[in-house]
Design a protein around this motif. Sequence first.
Motif, PDB file in Angstrom:
ATOM      1  N   ASP A 122      46.548  42.628  39.134  1.00 54.53           N
ATOM      2  CA  ASP A 122      46.796  41.677  38.051  1.00 54.53           C
ATOM      3  C   ASP A 122      45.583  41.632  37.146  1.00 54.53           C
ATOM      4  OD1 ASP A 122      48.676  39.672  36.931  1.00 54.53           O
ATOM      5  OD2 ASP A 122      46.976  38.339  37.186  1.00 54.53           O
ATOM      6  N   VAL A 123      45.832  41.548  35.839  1.00 52.65           N
ATOM      7  CA  VAL A 123      44.783  41.398  34.841  1.00 52.65           C
ATOM      8  C   VAL A 123      45.187  40.292  33.887  1.00 52.65           C
ATOM      9  CG1 VAL A 123      45.806  43.207  33.365  1.00 52.65           C
ATOM     10  CG2 VAL A 123      43.395  42.585  33.085  1.00 52.65           C
ATOM     11  N   GLU A 124      44.205  39.505  33.466  1.00 53.22           N
ATOM     12  CA  GLU A 124      44.441  38.442  32.501  1.00 53.22           C
ATOM     13  C   GLU A 124      43.355  38.467  31.443  1.00 53.22           C
ATOM     14  OE1 GLU A 124      46.908  36.333  32.123  1.00 53.22           O
ATOM     15  OE2 GLU A 124      47.996  36.880  33.961  1.00 53.22           O
ATOM     16  N   ALA A 125      43.771  38.437  30.186  1.00 50.37           N
ATOM     17  CA  ALA A 125      42.817  38.266  29.101  1.00 50.37           C
ATOM     18  C   ALA A 125      42.278  36.843  29.159  1.00 50.37           C
ATOM     19  CB  ALA A 125      43.490  38.528  27.756  1.00 50.37           C
ATOM     20  N   VAL A 126      40.960  36.693  29.183  1.00 54.05           N
ATOM     21  CA  VAL A 126      40.333  35.367  29.252  1.00 54.05           C
ATOM     22  C   VAL A 126      40.485  34.693  27.894  1.00 54.05           C
ATOM     23  CG1 VAL A 126      38.191  34.109  29.630  1.00 54.05           C
ATOM     24  CG2 VAL A 126      38.747  36.107  31.048  1.00 54.05           C
ATOM     25  N   ARG A 127      41.025  33.492  27.904  1.00 54.75           N
ATOM     26  CA  ARG A 127      41.328  32.784  26.660  1.00 54.75           C
ATOM     27  C   ARG A 127      41.313  31.286  26.938  1.00 54.75           C
ATOM     28  NH1 ARG A 127      45.338  34.878  29.468  1.00 54.75           N
ATOM     29  NH2 ARG A 127      47.268  33.713  29.839  1.00 54.75           N
ATOM     30  N   PRO A 128      41.192  30.454  25.902  1.00 50.68           N
ATOM     31  CA  PRO A 128      41.277  29.010  26.118  1.00 50.68           C
ATOM     32  C   PRO A 128      42.658  28.641  26.657  1.00 50.68           C
ATOM     33  CG  PRO A 128      40.357  29.508  23.956  1.00 50.68           C
ATOM     34  CD  PRO A 128      40.879  30.798  24.495  1.00 50.68           C
ATOM     35  N   ILE A 129      42.705  27.758  27.648  1.00 51.25           N
ATOM     36  CA  ILE A 129      43.986  27.434  28.285  1.00 51.25           C
ATOM     37  C   ILE A 129      44.266  25.931  28.333  1.00 51.25           C
ATOM     38  CG2 ILE A 129      44.153  29.510  29.697  1.00 51.25           C
ATOM     39  CD1 ILE A 129      42.917  27.906  31.988  1.00 51.25           C
ATOM     40  N   GLY A 130      43.480  25.133  27.614  1.00 53.90           N
ATOM     41  CA  GLY A 130      43.727  23.695  27.674  1.00 53.90           C
ATOM     42  C   GLY A 130      43.192  23.115  28.966  1.00 53.90           C
ATOM     43  N   ASP A 131      44.011  22.361  29.674  1.00 53.04           N
ATOM     44  CA  ASP A 131      43.578  21.683  30.898  1.00 53.04           C
ATOM     45  C   ASP A 131      43.834  22.587  32.106  1.00 53.04           C
ATOM     46  OD1 ASP A 131      42.961  20.026  32.980  1.00 53.04           O
ATOM     47  OD2 ASP A 131      44.056  18.296  32.193  1.00 53.04           O
ATOM     48  N   ALA A 132      42.825  23.346  32.501  1.00 53.97           N
ATOM     49  CA  ALA A 132      42.971  24.286  33.620  1.00 53.97           C
ATOM     50  C   ALA A 132      43.285  23.560  34.921  1.00 53.97           C
ATOM     51  CB  ALA A 132      41.695  25.112  33.762  1.00 53.97           C
ATOM     52  N   HIS A 212      39.981  42.948  45.993  1.00 60.29           N
ATOM     53  CA  HIS A 212      38.851  43.401  45.190  1.00 60.29           C
ATOM     54  C   HIS A 212      38.888  42.711  43.827  1.00 60.29           C
ATOM     55  CE1 HIS A 212      38.097  46.720  48.033  1.00 60.29           C
ATOM     56  NE2 HIS A 212      39.415  46.752  48.137  1.00 60.29           N
ATOM     57  N   HIS A 213      37.742  42.176  43.433  1.00 57.08           N
ATOM     58  CA  HIS A 213      37.564  41.623  42.093  1.00 57.08           C
ATOM     59  C   HIS A 213      37.188  42.746  41.146  1.00 57.08           C
ATOM     60  CE1 HIS A 213      36.314  38.731  38.996  1.00 57.08           C
ATOM     61  NE2 HIS A 213      35.285  39.530  38.799  1.00 57.08           N
ATOM     62  N   LEU A 214      37.718  42.717  39.907  1.00 53.01           N
ATOM     63  CA  LEU A 214      37.452  43.765  38.934  1.00 53.01           C
ATOM     64  C   LEU A 214      36.702  43.204  37.739  1.00 53.01           C
ATOM     65  CD1 LEU A 214      40.931  45.554  38.965  1.00 53.01           C
ATOM     66  CD2 LEU A 214      38.900  46.076  40.337  1.00 53.01           C
ATOM     67  N   ASP A 215      35.552  43.784  37.459  1.00 49.12           N
ATOM     68  CA  ASP A 215      34.757  43.403  36.294  1.00 49.12           C
ATOM     69  C   ASP A 215      35.243  44.212  35.105  1.00 49.12           C
ATOM     70  OD1 ASP A 215      32.905  42.791  34.392  1.00 49.12           O
ATOM     71  OD2 ASP A 215      31.139  43.369  35.559  1.00 49.12           O
ATOM     72  N   LEU A 216      35.952  43.566  34.187  1.00 47.24           N
ATOM     73  CA  LEU A 216      36.526  44.240  33.026  1.00 47.24           C
ATOM     74  C   LEU A 216      35.826  43.854  31.734  1.00 47.24           C
ATOM     75  CD1 LEU A 216      40.286  43.859  33.979  1.00 47.24           C
ATOM     76  CD2 LEU A 216      38.815  45.841  34.328  1.00 47.24           C
ATOM     77  N   GLY A 217      34.626  43.293  31.820  1.00 42.22           N
ATOM     78  CA  GLY A 217      33.915  42.874  30.630  1.00 42.22           C
ATOM     79  C   GLY A 217      34.124  41.399  30.352  1.00 42.22           C
ATOM     80  N   VAL A 221      39.664  39.590  33.206  1.00 39.04           N
ATOM     81  CA  VAL A 221      39.339  39.624  34.627  1.00 39.04           C
ATOM     82  C   VAL A 221      40.528  40.230  35.363  1.00 39.04           C
ATOM     83  CG1 VAL A 221      40.214  37.292  35.049  1.00 39.04           C
ATOM     84  CG2 VAL A 221      38.519  38.266  36.597  1.00 39.04           C
ATOM     85  N   GLY A 222      40.256  40.937  36.454  1.00 37.16           N
ATOM     86  CA  GLY A 222      41.333  41.566  37.201  1.00 37.16           C
ATOM     87  C   GLY A 222      41.111  41.472  38.694  1.00 37.16           C
ATOM     88  N   ALA A 223      42.157  41.784  39.455  1.00 36.03           N
ATOM     89  CA  ALA A 223      42.077  41.760  40.915  1.00 36.03           C
ATOM     90  C   ALA A 223      43.049  42.770  41.498  1.00 36.03           C
ATOM     91  CB  ALA A 223      42.392  40.358  41.447  1.00 36.03           C
ATOM     92  N   VAL A 224      42.710  43.245  42.693  1.00 36.47           N
ATOM     93  CA  VAL A 224      43.559  44.158  43.455  1.00 36.47           C
ATOM     94  C   VAL A 224      43.765  43.551  44.837  1.00 36.47           C
ATOM     95  CG1 VAL A 224      43.830  46.482  44.392  1.00 36.47           C
ATOM     96  CG2 VAL A 224      42.559  46.143  42.265  1.00 36.47           C
ATOM     97  N   ALA A 225      45.000  43.560  45.329  1.00 37.28           N
ATOM     98  CA  ALA A 225      45.307  43.122  46.693  1.00 37.28           C
ATOM     99  C   ALA A 225      46.037  44.250  47.405  1.00 37.28           C
ATOM    100  CB  ALA A 225      46.167  41.859  46.676  1.00 37.28           C
TER     101      ALA A 225
END
Length: 246
Positions: A122-132, A212-217, A221-225
Amino acid sequence: MPALESWPIAAPAGQPGSAVWHVDLATARADDPTGLSPDERARAARFVRREDRERFIGSHLALRHILAGYLGRHPDELRFGSEPGGKPRLAHPDPEGLRFNLSHSGRHALVGVASTATIGVDVEAVRPIGDALTIARAHFHPAETAELASLPDPDLTSAFFACWTRKEAVVKALGLGLAQPLDRFRVTLPPAAAAVLRWEDETAARLDWSMHHLDLGPDAVGAVAITRAGEPCARYRLPPGWAASR
């Protein structure tokens, strides 16, 4: 953890084990759906925004490109089906145990490939999300929400997305989709190494897991299971011109 810039480009794909491939969709210039199946082309056509359509096309062409390298086939030859839970699988040629998973968000796509276990990415573009925290309380394990609530505001967004991608990678590895609620298991949050800590579901708890945590800059952020304990995961990335050479 290796930074994105240190990931090898187009490393040999036929090696056994598990690997994750990073694709920069902004450099793919994949606006031509030729090479996709009729179903994939129809799905691409349903996107209203051009950039969403191109990201879908680019990520699915990249999936074909990568899997074809493992199988020694042309990307156009690949045919896909789905497992009972809806997770895509190779239908042709015979995958011989090869499993895969795809995720894309913003300009980033990840393709996970495994020959000895089931894999989810899974990968997610880091962005403002309001009330996390409100989102976390609705979906995450209570212990994860409590840990997020203890963080200072500058660290909350990145920790939220790290938690989210780790949990989504697990769910995608299981192939259960919404049938596996995110609050029924607990994962670590940074700076702890990525791991599954606890299951409320007895069936899933019987599986061994590697994560595994993935450093994508700074922008994703990404992860592998992987459903196998102690499983390493090689990291590769496609070269910028891969789409033009297909």
